[in-house]
Design an enzyme around this catalytic site. Structure first.
Site, PDB file in Angstrom:
ATOM      1  N   LYS A  28       0.839  -1.212   0.000  1.00  0.00           N
ATOM      2  CA  LYS A  28       0.000   0.000   0.000  1.00  0.00           C
ATOM      3  C   LYS A  28       0.872   1.260   0.000  1.00  0.00           C
ATOM      4  O   LYS A  28       0.680   2.162  -0.809  1.00  0.00           O
ATOM      5  CB  LYS A  28      -0.931   0.024   1.238  1.00  0.00           C
ATOM      6  CG  LYS A  28      -1.864  -1.176   1.322  1.00  0.00           C
ATOM      7  CD  LYS A  28      -2.818  -1.078   2.500  1.00  0.00           C
ATOM      8  CE  LYS A  28      -2.157  -1.082   3.854  1.00  0.00           C
ATOM      9  NZ  LYS A  28      -1.453  -2.340   4.186  1.00  0.00           N
ATOM     10  N   ARG A  48      10.866  -1.000  11.442  1.00  0.00           N
ATOM     11  CA  ARG A  48       9.716  -0.625  12.274  1.00  0.00           C
ATOM     12  C   ARG A  48       9.570  -1.574  13.460  1.00  0.00           C
ATOM     13  O   ARG A  48       9.820  -2.765  13.331  1.00  0.00           O
ATOM     14  CB  ARG A  48       8.436  -0.650  11.419  1.00  0.00           C
ATOM     15  CG  ARG A  48       8.134   0.678  10.780  1.00  0.00           C
ATOM     16  CD  ARG A  48       7.002   0.646   9.800  1.00  0.00           C
ATOM     17  NE  ARG A  48       5.803  -0.072  10.200  1.00  0.00           N
ATOM     18  CZ  ARG A  48       4.694  -0.137   9.471  1.00  0.00           C
ATOM     19  NH1 ARG A  48       4.652   0.498   8.310  1.00  0.00           N
ATOM     20  NH2 ARG A  48       3.645  -0.795   9.884  1.00  0.00           N
ATOM     21  N   ARG A  56      11.545  -5.394   5.579  1.00  0.00           N
ATOM     22  CA  ARG A  56      11.364  -3.976   5.226  1.00  0.00           C
ATOM     23  C   ARG A  56      12.297  -3.072   6.032  1.00  0.00           C
ATOM     24  O   ARG A  56      12.553  -3.289   7.203  1.00  0.00           O
ATOM     25  CB  ARG A  56       9.923  -3.556   5.495  1.00  0.00           C
ATOM     26  CG  ARG A  56       9.717  -2.036   5.320  1.00  0.00           C
ATOM     27  CD  ARG A  56       8.276  -1.620   5.329  1.00  0.00           C
ATOM     28  NE  ARG A  56       7.541  -2.125   6.452  1.00  0.00           N
ATOM     29  CZ  ARG A  56       6.215  -2.084   6.543  1.00  0.00           C
ATOM     30  NH1 ARG A  56       5.503  -1.563   5.562  1.00  0.00           N
ATOM     31  NH2 ARG A  56       5.604  -2.564   7.605  1.00  0.00           N
ATOM     32  N   ARG A  91     -10.147   0.652   8.198  1.00  0.00           N
ATOM     33  CA  ARG A  91      -9.837  -0.769   8.359  1.00  0.00           C
ATOM     34  C   ARG A  91     -10.743  -1.484   9.346  1.00  0.00           C
ATOM     35  O   ARG A  91     -10.424  -2.594   9.775  1.00  0.00           O
ATOM     36  CB  ARG A  91      -8.358  -1.019   8.609  1.00  0.00           C
ATOM     37  CG  ARG A  91      -7.719  -0.444   9.746  1.00  0.00           C
ATOM     38  CD  ARG A  91      -6.273  -0.093   9.492  1.00  0.00           C
ATOM     39  NE  ARG A  91      -5.286  -1.125   9.645  1.00  0.00           N
ATOM     40  CZ  ARG A  91      -4.021  -0.943   9.237  1.00  0.00           C
ATOM     41  NH1 ARG A  91      -3.640   0.149   8.626  1.00  0.00           N
ATOM     42  NH2 ARG A  91      -3.149  -1.862   9.440  1.00  0.00           N
ATOM     43  N   ARG A 107      -0.634  -8.941  13.333  1.00  0.00           N
ATOM     44  CA  ARG A 107      -1.206  -7.962  12.383  1.00  0.00           C
ATOM     45  C   ARG A 107      -1.976  -8.674  11.275  1.00  0.00           C
ATOM     46  O   ARG A 107      -3.024  -8.197  10.842  1.00  0.00           O
ATOM     47  CB  ARG A 107      -0.087  -7.090  11.797  1.00  0.00           C
ATOM     48  CG  ARG A 107       0.452  -6.103  12.828  1.00  0.00           C
ATOM     49  CD  ARG A 107       1.803  -5.541  12.424  1.00  0.00           C
ATOM     50  NE  ARG A 107       1.772  -4.807  11.179  1.00  0.00           N
ATOM     51  CZ  ARG A 107       2.864  -4.562  10.454  1.00  0.00           C
ATOM     52  NH1 ARG A 107       4.044  -5.010  10.827  1.00  0.00           N
ATOM     53  NH2 ARG A 107       2.769  -3.859   9.347  1.00  0.00           N
TER      54      ARG A 107
END
Ligand code: AP5
Length: 210
Positions: free
Chosen positions: A13, A155, A122, A88, A166
């Site tokens: 996203k 993160r 990431r 969401r 998640r």
């Protein structure tokens, strides 16, 4: 264009919202980025949100709805925007529907194994927010952003345990919203299981931008 970019954690996203935002000059509004900034600054919102984010849970609807409503009052949203990570829950979807007529919900569809690999690898720039991946999209110089030279960081919620939470949270609380938008005829789904450049072309085609 008023659009939502939708998908599981790690579906791309942020990667594609940044690209679309630059291409057609409308802002990307990422609730995740706004919340992380609030946590970093230690604001009241940040203090309330931190525990939920660290566990991989959703921040309560009322806090997130308020922050998006405030953001949508700013001048730069007049010609449209990309909502990234909002709504969401069905509750958030209903709140948005009262204020906004959406043009499109762009759904990024990626397999679960791939999502985990993407999230745990990431790295994000601490200065400009550019997104990298250790294997799929590495920076030229290890640990440094190609765009601004800022330091890259991992993160807090990209560790394997929180990633699992998640993904569960997405299935239980967020996916039902996709079914709702499908019934409304707003959804265009892009197969995100391919290299970033290939997916980017699919995104542009889905939005009639090429
Ligand atoms: P948020 O920041 O929104 O996180 P998320 O939805 O979990 O999504 P991500 O940012 O992790 O993934 P992405 O889809 O943007 O993928 P990306 O492009 O980075 O939310 C964080 C937390 O904040 C939530 O858990 C919650 O607590 C809270 N929150 C936020 N909004 C909320 C709301 N509305 N309500 C309640 N709580 C809220 O890509 C991932 C990686 O993959 C990158 O390394 C990238 O380089 C790589 N990659 C991307 N595309 C490809 C590709 N095609 N091939 C290979 N690698 C790729």
């Amino acid at each position: 264009m008023k659009m939502v970019i939708f998908g599981a954690p790690g579906a791309g996203k942020g990667t594609h919202a940044k690209f679309i935002s630059k291409k057609i000059n409308i802002p990307q509004i990422s609730t995740g980025d706004i919340l992380r900034e609030a946590v970093k600054k230690g604001t009241e919102l940040g203090q309330k949100a931190k525990g939920y984010m660290d566990r991989g849970d959703l921040v309560p609807d009322d806090l997130v709805i308020d922050l998006v409503e405030d953001r949508l009052k700013q001048d730069d949203v007049r010609d449209g925007y990309i909502l990234d990570g909002f709504p969401r829950t069905l509750e958030q979807g209903r709140a948005l529907e009262k204020k906004v007529d959406l043009d499109i919900v762009l759904n990024m569809d990626v397999s679960e194994d791939e999502l985990t690999t993407r999230l745990t690898g990431r790295r994000t720039c601490s200065e400009c927010g550019a997104i990298y991946h250790l294997k799929y999209n590495p920076p030229e110089q290890e640990g440094k952003c190609d765009k601004c030279g800022g330091d890259l960081y991992q993160r807090d919620d990209d560790n394997i345990e929180t990633v699992r939470e998640r993904l569960e949270t997405y299935k239980k609380q967020t996916k039902p919203l996709l079914e709702y938008y499908e019934k409304e005829g707003l959804v265009r789904t892009v197969n995100g299981n391919a290299d970033i450049e290939v997916v980017r072309d699919r995104v542009l085609r889905a939005l009639n931008l090429c």
